[in-house]
Motif scaffolding. Structure first.
Motif, PDB file in Angstrom:
ATOM      1  N   LEU A  63     -21.713 -14.588  66.233  1.00  0.00           N
ATOM      2  CA  LEU A  63     -21.983 -15.942  66.720  1.00  0.00           C
ATOM      3  C   LEU A  63     -21.237 -16.274  67.999  1.00  0.00           C
ATOM      4  O   LEU A  63     -21.606 -17.204  68.709  1.00  0.00           O
ATOM      5  N   GLY A  64     -20.169 -15.546  68.282  1.00  0.00           N
ATOM      6  CA  GLY A  64     -19.387 -15.828  69.477  1.00  0.00           C
ATOM      7  C   GLY A  64     -18.117 -16.604  69.162  1.00  0.00           C
ATOM      8  O   GLY A  64     -17.918 -17.122  68.069  1.00  0.00           O
ATOM      9  N   TYR A  65     -17.264 -16.698  70.162  1.00  0.00           N
ATOM     10  CA  TYR A  65     -15.931 -17.290  70.031  1.00  0.00           C
ATOM     11  C   TYR A  65     -15.980 -18.760  69.613  1.00  0.00           C
ATOM     12  O   TYR A  65     -15.328 -19.168  68.644  1.00  0.00           O
ATOM     13  N   ASP A  66     -16.757 -19.568  70.313  1.00  0.00           N
ATOM     14  CA  ASP A  66     -16.777 -21.006  70.058  1.00  0.00           C
ATOM     15  C   ASP A  66     -17.363 -21.350  68.692  1.00  0.00           C
ATOM     16  O   ASP A  66     -16.819 -22.183  67.962  1.00  0.00           O
ATOM     17  N   LYS A  67     -18.460 -20.726  68.330  1.00  0.00           N
ATOM     18  CA  LYS A  67     -19.076 -21.016  67.039  1.00  0.00           C
ATOM     19  C   LYS A  67     -18.187 -20.556  65.888  1.00  0.00           C
ATOM     20  O   LYS A  67     -18.145 -21.188  64.824  1.00  0.00           O
ATOM     21  N   SER A  68     -17.446 -19.474  66.106  1.00  0.00           N
ATOM     22  CA  SER A  68     -16.500 -19.018  65.083  1.00  0.00           C
ATOM     23  C   SER A  68     -15.393 -20.037  64.886  1.00  0.00           C
ATOM     24  O   SER A  68     -14.992 -20.347  63.762  1.00  0.00           O
ATOM     25  N   LEU A  69     -14.891 -20.592  65.993  1.00  0.00           N
ATOM     26  CA  LEU A  69     -13.859 -21.616  65.885  1.00  0.00           C
ATOM     27  C   LEU A  69     -14.415 -22.901  65.275  1.00  0.00           C
ATOM     28  O   LEU A  69     -13.701 -23.615  64.554  1.00  0.00           O
ATOM     29  N   ASN A  70     -15.677 -23.214  65.529  1.00  0.00           N
ATOM     30  CA  ASN A  70     -16.312 -24.353  64.861  1.00  0.00           C
ATOM     31  C   ASN A  70     -16.213 -24.209  63.348  1.00  0.00           C
ATOM     32  O   ASN A  70     -15.889 -25.164  62.628  1.00  0.00           O
ATOM     33  N   ILE A  71     -16.497 -23.012  62.873  1.00  0.00           N
ATOM     34  CA  ILE A  71     -16.429 -22.739  61.432  1.00  0.00           C
ATOM     35  C   ILE A  71     -15.002 -22.901  60.934  1.00  0.00           C
ATOM     36  O   ILE A  71     -14.749 -23.487  59.880  1.00  0.00           O
ATOM     37  N   GLY A  72     -14.046 -22.391  61.703  1.00  0.00           N
ATOM     38  CA  GLY A  72     -12.650 -22.487  61.320  1.00  0.00           C
ATOM     39  C   GLY A  72     -12.165 -23.926  61.227  1.00  0.00           C
ATOM     40  O   GLY A  72     -11.478 -24.305  60.271  1.00  0.00           O
ATOM     41  N   PHE A  73     -12.524 -24.750  62.199  1.00  0.00           N
ATOM     42  CA  PHE A  73     -12.124 -26.151  62.183  1.00  0.00           C
ATOM     43  C   PHE A  73     -12.751 -26.895  61.003  1.00  0.00           C
ATOM     44  O   PHE A  73     -12.089 -27.719  60.356  1.00  0.00           O
ATOM     45  N   ALA A  74     -14.022 -26.618  60.745  1.00  0.00           N
ATOM     46  CA  ALA A  74     -14.692 -27.267  59.610  1.00  0.00           C
ATOM     47  C   ALA A  74     -14.015 -26.879  58.298  1.00  0.00           C
ATOM     48  O   ALA A  74     -13.843 -27.724  57.397  1.00  0.00           O
ATOM     49  N   LYS A  75     -13.612 -25.619  58.199  1.00  0.00           N
ATOM     50  CA  LYS A  75     -12.905 -25.150  57.000  1.00  0.00           C
ATOM     51  C   LYS A  75     -11.555 -25.843  56.870  1.00  0.00           C
ATOM     52  O   LYS A  75     -11.172 -26.282  55.779  1.00  0.00           O
ATOM     53  N   ALA A  76     -10.826 -25.948  57.960  1.00  0.00           N
ATOM     54  CA  ALA A  76      -9.516 -26.603  57.939  1.00  0.00           C
ATOM     55  C   ALA A  76      -9.645 -28.071  57.525  1.00  0.00           C
ATOM     56  O   ALA A  76      -8.838 -28.589  56.749  1.00  0.00           O
ATOM     57  N   LYS A  77     -10.672 -28.736  58.036  1.00  0.00           N
ATOM     58  CA  LYS A  77     -10.893 -30.133  57.673  1.00  0.00           C
ATOM     59  C   LYS A  77     -11.223 -30.264  56.195  1.00  0.00           C
ATOM     60  O   LYS A  77     -10.691 -31.151  55.498  1.00  0.00           O
ATOM     61  N   SER A  78     -12.080 -29.389  55.680  1.00  0.00           N
ATOM     62  CA  SER A  78     -12.479 -29.462  54.270  1.00  0.00           C
ATOM     63  C   SER A  78     -11.296 -29.212  53.337  1.00  0.00           C
ATOM     64  O   SER A  78     -11.269 -29.722  52.218  1.00  0.00           O
ATOM     65  N   LEU A  79     -10.323 -28.439  53.803  1.00  0.00           N
ATOM     66  CA  LEU A  79      -9.128 -28.147  53.013  1.00  0.00           C
ATOM     67  C   LEU A  79      -8.018 -29.162  53.254  1.00  0.00           C
ATOM     68  O   LEU A  79      -6.903 -28.995  52.782  1.00  0.00           O
ATOM     69  N   LYS A  80      -8.338 -30.209  54.041  1.00  0.00           N
ATOM     70  CA  LYS A  80      -7.426 -31.341  54.252  1.00  0.00           C
ATOM     71  C   LYS A  80      -6.160 -30.991  55.034  1.00  0.00           C
ATOM     72  O   LYS A  80      -5.103 -31.584  54.822  1.00  0.00           O
ATOM     73  N   PHE A  81      -6.258 -30.022  55.949  1.00  0.00           N
ATOM     74  CA  PHE A  81      -5.130 -29.737  56.825  1.00  0.00           C
ATOM     75  C   PHE A  81      -5.042 -30.837  57.885  1.00  0.00           C
ATOM     76  O   PHE A  81      -6.057 -31.311  58.400  1.00  0.00           O
ATOM     77  N   LYS A  82      -3.837 -31.208  58.228  1.00  0.00           N
ATOM     78  CA  LYS A  82      -3.620 -32.256  59.216  1.00  0.00           C
ATOM     79  C   LYS A  82      -3.532 -31.695  60.629  1.00  0.00           C
ATOM     80  O   LYS A  82      -3.852 -32.371  61.600  1.00  0.00           O
ATOM     81  N   TYR A  83      -3.085 -30.456  60.741  1.00  0.00           N
ATOM     82  CA  TYR A  83      -2.890 -29.825  62.043  1.00  0.00           C
ATOM     83  C   TYR A  83      -3.568 -28.461  62.068  1.00  0.00           C
ATOM     84  O   TYR A  83      -3.636 -27.754  61.061  1.00  0.00           O
ATOM     85  N   VAL A  84      -4.053 -28.084  63.253  1.00  0.00           N
ATOM     86  CA  VAL A  84      -4.707 -26.790  63.458  1.00  0.00           C
ATOM     87  C   VAL A  84      -4.137 -26.149  64.717  1.00  0.00           C
ATOM     88  O   VAL A  84      -3.993 -26.805  65.751  1.00  0.00           O
ATOM     89  N   ILE A  85      -3.813 -24.873  64.613  1.00  0.00           N
ATOM     90  CA  ILE A  85      -3.451 -24.089  65.797  1.00  0.00           C
ATOM     91  C   ILE A  85      -4.421 -22.930  65.910  1.00  0.00           C
ATOM     92  O   ILE A  85      -4.689 -22.239  64.922  1.00  0.00           O
ATOM     93  N   THR A  86      -4.996 -22.732  67.088  1.00  0.00           N
ATOM     94  CA  THR A  86      -5.828 -21.554  67.321  1.00  0.00           C
ATOM     95  C   THR A  86      -4.940 -20.438  67.874  1.00  0.00           C
ATOM     96  O   THR A  86      -4.092 -20.672  68.742  1.00  0.00           O
ATOM     97  N   PHE A  87      -5.145 -19.232  67.351  1.00  0.00           N
ATOM     98  CA  PHE A  87      -4.261 -18.104  67.665  1.00  0.00           C
ATOM     99  C   PHE A  87      -5.106 -16.837  67.673  1.00  0.00           C
ATOM    100  O   PHE A  87      -5.694 -16.468  66.655  1.00  0.00           O
TER     101      PHE A  87
END
Length: 222
Positions: A63-87
């Motif tokens: 899917l590419g870099y951006d769409k992969s990060l979209n998935i990651g952010f959605a997952k972090a939100k669903s798990l109720k994380f308050k902060y996200v760092i991309t690495f």
């Protein structure tokens, strides 16, 4: 070492990072919860991720870099994380820089942006000039950024334009969220970058510049 006691997720996009991914995950998990997004790797990355029981999502197709990060952010939100760092999963980032990002996130900054001292491609220099002029951000393309999830919630997504990880950052600048920039160093990458060879990666980034410029003027009109 500064920790967030379960409030921080570290999203790691992966494409063919079998040599580095396990080491990266083991280092960053000291700071927060790693969430690995494997973008249909063709090497043993997915096998390594699954064998080591790492929290992950595997794309069925690339899917590419951006769409992969979209998935990651959605997952972090669903798990109720308050902060996200991309690495990045290629081992180029120094985990010690996570301490500084966390330090500023804890002081109520909305985004903390890592700024590399040197760029690897001429297209990154072009993007930097554009970004400095319009947004006062020297290195929007860095893979090391920290976010308060409220910025993601305000926009509703990480990226829709495949803008090489810059759309949410530029939105935050325009909406006057509190942003901190820190200088970082990176290690040399020995294998091919995720965007492909030099020509392909430069064209991809220049395309992102054009899309970001269009997006900028659209927001100005609205």
């Amino acid at each position: 070492m500064i920790k967030f006691n379960g409030k921080l997720s570290i999203i790691i996009p992966v494409y063919n990072e079998q040599k580095t991914i396990l080491n990266v995950v083991n280092q960053v998990r000291k700071y927060g919860t790693p969430i690995v997004i494997d973008d249909a790797s063709t090497d043993n990355s997915k096998k390594i991720i699954k064998q080591n029981k790492i929290l992950h999502f595997c794309n069925k197709n690339k899917l590419g870099y951006d769409k992969s990060l979209n998935i990651g952010f959605a997952k972090a939100k669903s798990l109720k994380f308050k902060y996200v760092i991309t690495f990045d999963g290629d081992g180029q980032h120094y985990t010690k820089d996570l301490n500084r990002i966390i330090f500023y996130l804890r002081r109520n900054y909305d985004i903390v942006v890592g700024q590399r001292l040197k760029f690897q491609r001429f297209s990154e220099l072009i993007f930097s000039k554009f970004s400095i002029f319009f947004y006062n951000i020297k290195d929007p393309l860095t893979g090391l950024k920290g976010y308060n999830i409220r910025v993601y919630n305000a926009l509703g997504y990480f990226d829709q334009n495949q803008s090489t990880g810059t759309e949410l950052l530029f939105y935050a600048v325009q909406k006057k969220f509190k942003i901190k920039k820190i200088n970082i160093s990176i290690k040399k990458r020995n294998d091919l970058p995720r965007f492909g060879n030099v020509l392909k990666s430069n064209l991809y980034i220049i395309r992102s510049v054009i899309l970001s410029l269009i997006k900028y003027y659209k927001l100005k009109i609205l």
